[in-house]
Write a protein that holds these residues in place. Structure first.
Motif, short mmCIF file in Angstrom:
data_model
loop_
_atom_site.label_atom_id
_atom_site.label_comp_id
_atom_site.label_asym_id
_atom_site.label_seq_id
_atom_site.Cartn_x
_atom_site.Cartn_y
_atom_site.Cartn_z
N MET A 1 0.85 -1.19 0.00
CA MET A 1 0.00 0.00 0.00
C MET A 1 0.88 1.23 0.00
N ALA A 2 0.58 2.15 -0.92
CA ALA A 2 1.36 3.38 -1.02
C ALA A 2 1.16 4.23 0.23
N ALA A 3 2.20 5.02 0.55
CA ALA A 3 2.16 5.79 1.79
C ALA A 3 0.97 6.75 1.81
N GLN A 4 0.64 7.34 0.63
CA GLN A 4 -0.45 8.31 0.63
C GLN A 4 -1.81 7.67 0.85
N GLU A 5 -1.88 6.35 0.78
CA GLU A 5 -3.14 5.66 0.97
C GLU A 5 -3.39 5.29 2.43
N TRP A 6 -2.49 5.68 3.30
CA TRP A 6 -2.69 5.34 4.71
C TRP A 6 -3.85 6.13 5.29
N SER A 7 -4.57 5.51 6.19
CA SER A 7 -5.59 6.17 7.00
C SER A 7 -5.61 5.49 8.35
N PRO A 8 -6.20 6.12 9.37
CA PRO A 8 -6.24 5.48 10.69
C PRO A 8 -6.91 4.12 10.68
N SER A 9 -7.69 3.81 9.64
CA SER A 9 -8.39 2.52 9.59
C SER A 9 -7.83 1.57 8.53
N SER A 10 -6.76 1.96 7.82
CA SER A 10 -6.25 1.10 6.75
C SER A 10 -5.70 -0.22 7.29
N TRP A 11 -5.40 -0.28 8.57
CA TRP A 11 -4.92 -1.53 9.17
C TRP A 11 -5.96 -2.64 9.08
N ARG A 12 -7.22 -2.28 8.92
CA ARG A 12 -8.30 -3.27 8.89
C ARG A 12 -8.22 -4.17 7.66
N GLU A 13 -7.47 -3.75 6.65
CA GLU A 13 -7.31 -4.55 5.45
C GLU A 13 -6.15 -5.54 5.55
N LYS A 14 -5.48 -5.56 6.69
CA LYS A 14 -4.30 -6.40 6.87
C LYS A 14 -4.59 -7.54 7.85
N PRO A 15 -3.84 -8.63 7.76
CA PRO A 15 -3.98 -9.69 8.78
C PRO A 15 -3.51 -9.19 10.12
N ILE A 16 -4.21 -9.58 11.18
CA ILE A 16 -3.91 -9.06 12.50
C ILE A 16 -3.58 -10.18 13.48
N ALA A 17 -2.57 -9.97 14.29
CA ALA A 17 -2.19 -10.92 15.34
C ALA A 17 -2.74 -10.41 16.67
N GLN A 18 -2.93 -11.33 17.60
CA GLN A 18 -3.41 -10.99 18.96
C GLN A 18 -4.76 -10.26 18.92
N ASP A 19 -5.61 -10.65 17.97
CA ASP A 19 -6.91 -10.00 17.83
C ASP A 19 -7.84 -10.41 18.96
N VAL A 20 -8.77 -9.52 19.29
CA VAL A 20 -9.81 -9.80 20.28
C VAL A 20 -11.14 -9.94 19.55
N ILE A 21 -11.84 -11.01 19.80
CA ILE A 21 -13.12 -11.27 19.15
C ILE A 21 -14.25 -10.88 20.11
N TYR A 22 -15.05 -9.89 19.68
CA TYR A 22 -16.19 -9.46 20.47
C TYR A 22 -17.47 -10.09 19.91
N GLU A 23 -18.26 -10.65 20.80
CA GLU A 23 -19.50 -11.31 20.35
C GLU A 23 -20.53 -10.30 19.88
N ASP A 24 -20.64 -9.16 20.55
CA ASP A 24 -21.65 -8.17 20.22
C ASP A 24 -21.00 -7.04 19.42
N LYS A 25 -21.02 -7.14 18.09
CA LYS A 25 -20.39 -6.14 17.23
C LYS A 25 -21.08 -4.79 17.34
N ALA A 26 -22.39 -4.78 17.49
CA ALA A 26 -23.13 -3.52 17.59
C ALA A 26 -22.71 -2.75 18.85
N HIS A 27 -22.52 -3.48 19.93
CA HIS A 27 -22.07 -2.87 21.18
C HIS A 27 -20.67 -2.28 21.01
N LEU A 28 -19.80 -3.02 20.34
CA LEU A 28 -18.45 -2.54 20.09
C LEU A 28 -18.47 -1.26 19.26
N ASP A 29 -19.28 -1.24 18.21
CA ASP A 29 -19.36 -0.04 17.36
C ASP A 29 -19.86 1.16 18.16
N LYS A 30 -20.80 0.95 19.04
CA LYS A 30 -21.34 2.03 19.86
C LYS A 30 -20.25 2.60 20.77
#
Length: 559
Positions: A1-30
């Motif tokens: 990914m080019a540097a100019q394409e970075w955003s605070p959320s661009s990490w979401r397109e990458k594989p993640i280690a040590q992830d936490v799985i939340y059962e209630d996604k709506a609660h997390l979004d809130k």
């Protein structure tokens, strides 16, 4: 990914280690939506000041002391624990400063160090379950059954109690508000003279069992006290008004950035509405309105926090005159800051080159740390530096070595050579804790560390850097100044001048994660560093009185 394409959320397109799985996604979004609206914990001005100071560390003009809890607990957000941690870091920095004659950059693992990576997502624990009817004594028979549950990931993820292991999004808000309260109290303490060097210091070495070490420690303190007495007179604290700057210090906050959802929510642009514009009330007709779209405003250097993130001014307030305000219409390149802490780092388990954490870290303006160890290849360090610091900003990256006392001389030299072959200017830091964890011989369920291993890794690292012509700029330690109700320090690491033994660990073993150096052991490290840095400053070899004594005692305890 080019540097100019970075955003605070661009990490979401990458594989993640040590992830936490939340059962209630709506609660997390809130929860995340609320976090995005909450004020930042620290400011870009403070963050940039730290980066500037770390640039001095990288070139040998300052020394970096970073320390604190392995993992903070929400229950630690109280006055006594905070004061004890702060006191230890301040005293250690004072000892190091006196020996090195270098400014000490203080970074605490505090106000956000709530999450911890784990080697396994689950663990087996004992549950007591009913096993038969209630007896004549009114007690029901039970049996112990092992069950697999989620591992404790820190107070901002789940609870330590076995019944509270499901990840709860509300704990992210808990982390924010506990961090806010902790940081607010630290600022209050330092602005109220907690670190005032004009105040008398009460040094006690009753814990030191060796007469030789006791004599050496006392000589250092006597010299330090003489220096402070001289400064009292020189700065006007005796016989006149104060003219000096000895009443407070810089202190910055840090944590391992594991939960990227939380970090993203607290990532703010330096061109956000509150930082780039100022619109006075229309009732003040003499002051022209300022366009939000084209202008920035900065308080002049006389009215910004002149020294530290905890020191607005001697009066504790900013100037409010409009004459102090300078308007700027020149557009600057947008920068993004993680405002949850001044300094964050990538752990050994989350530094994958194509991973989510590296993607997030490459776009923020904060100074950052990267844990390095035996599993990291030299060429991988170079590639990682190129990704997270393409502009080669001095002080931007701190390489935190965590090799272990028995492996540091095997792996550190190649890592130094790899970085020296580039034009990156990094801070080299020694984490002498994480590569030296062992199980207690008395109780294998307890993790511990031997003080001899800690000081051995530090002194070996210093020697290797000296041979390579580079600088060990600082240390990174897990430590605490906390005491129990009777006033005794924690007993989690073996050795040091108080000569803790393996059998002593259970006396006041309090950690829910990794073992920490206690107050006395922390001061031991500070005296050892001061001795080495003083000798380096004078062009001498370290006297090794403290090193040989403590190392010898530690070796005997390990055998």
């Amino acid at each position: 990914m080019a540097a100019q394409e970075w955003s605070p959320s661009s990490w979401r397109e990458k594989p993640i280690a040590q992830d936490v799985i939340y059962e209630d996604k709506a609660h997390l979004d809130k929860v995340l939506t609320k976090l995005r609206r909450l004020p930042p914990l620290v400011s870009p001005v403070e963050i940039d000041r730290l980066r500037s100071q770390l640039a001095d560390v990288a070139t040998g003009k300052a020394f970096l002391l970073q320390g604190g809890d392995c993992a903070e607990l929400f229950d630690d957000c109280s006055s006594d624990p905070i004061e004890h941690k702060l006191s230890l870091i301040l005293l250690m920095s004072l000892i190091i400063l006196h020996g090195s004659r270098l400014p000490v950059v203080r970074i605490a693992r505090i106000a956000g160090q709530y999450a911890k990576p784990r080697s396994k997502p689950t663990e087996m624990v004992d549950f007591e379950i009913p096993n038969g009817p209630v007896g004549e004594d009114g007690v029901q028979k039970t049996k112990i059954e092992k069950r697999e549950i989620l591992s404790f990931r820190g107070d901002n993820v789940n609870g330590y109690d076995k019944e509270e292991r499901n990840p709860d999004p509300e704990r992210l808000l808990g982390a924010y508000f506990h961090s806010t309260a902790t940081l607010n109290y630290i600022r209050t303490l330092l602005l109220s003279g907690f670190a005032d060097l004009h105040k008398p210091l009460d040094w006690s070495f009753s814990h030191v069992r060796s007469p030789e070490i006791h004599k050496a420690f006392s000589a250092v303190i006597e010299s330090l006290q003489d220096s402070l007495d001289f400064m009292k007179v020189a700065t006007g604290a005796v016989g006149g008004g104060e003219r000096g700057g000895m009443e407070t210090v810089d202190l910055f906050t840090s944590h391992e950035a594991l939960l990227l959802e939380y970090e993203e929510a607290l990532t703010r642009s330096d061109q956000g509405s509150t930082s780039r514009s100022f619109s006075p009330s229309t009732s003040r007709g003499s002051t022209p309105a300022v366009s939000r779209s084209v202008s920035q405003v900065r308080i002049s250097s006389e009215s910004t926090y002149p020294h530290s993130p905890v020191r607005p001014s001697k009066s504790g307030s900013l100037h409010n005159s409009f004459s102090d305000i300078r308007l700027e219409t020149k557009k600057t390149k947008e920068k993004w800051y993680n405002t949850s802490a001044h300094f964050i780092w990538i752990g050994d388990r989350t530094r994958q080159l194509d991973g989510a954490h590296v993607e997030y870290f490459r776009g923020i303006a904060n100074p950052i740390g990267i844990k390095t160890g035996p599993s990291m290849k030299p060429e991988e360090i170079v590639r990682l530096l190129d990704i997270v610091n393409p502009d080669r900003i001095p002080g931007k990256v701190t390489l935190i070595g965590r090799y272990g006392a028995d492996k540091v001389d095997q792996f550190l030299p190649a890592h130094i050579d790899a970085v020296k072959a580039t034009d990156h200017v990094v801070v080299w830091q020694c984490d002498a804790m994480h590569g030296n964890t062992k199980s207690s011989q008395t109780d294998p369920s307890l993790k511990t560390r031997h003080f001899v291993d800690v000081i051995t890794e530090i002194t070996k690292s210093m020697a290797i850097h000296r041979e390579k012509g580079t600088i060990l700029g600082g240390v990174h330690l897990e430590l605490t100044g906390e005491v129990n109700e009777e006033g005794y320090s924690v007993t989690e690491c073996i050795g040091g001048s108080m000569e803790l033994e393996d059998k002593d660990l259970s006396f006041n073993y309090r950690t829910h994660c990794d073992p920490r150096l206690n107050f006395e052991q922390g001061l031991d490290v500070a005296f050892l560093l001061a001795d080495h840095l003083r000798s380096k400053r004078r062009g001498e070899e370290p006297k090794d009185i403290l090193l040989s004594s403590l190392r010898g005692r530690g070796q005997s305890q390990r055998q």
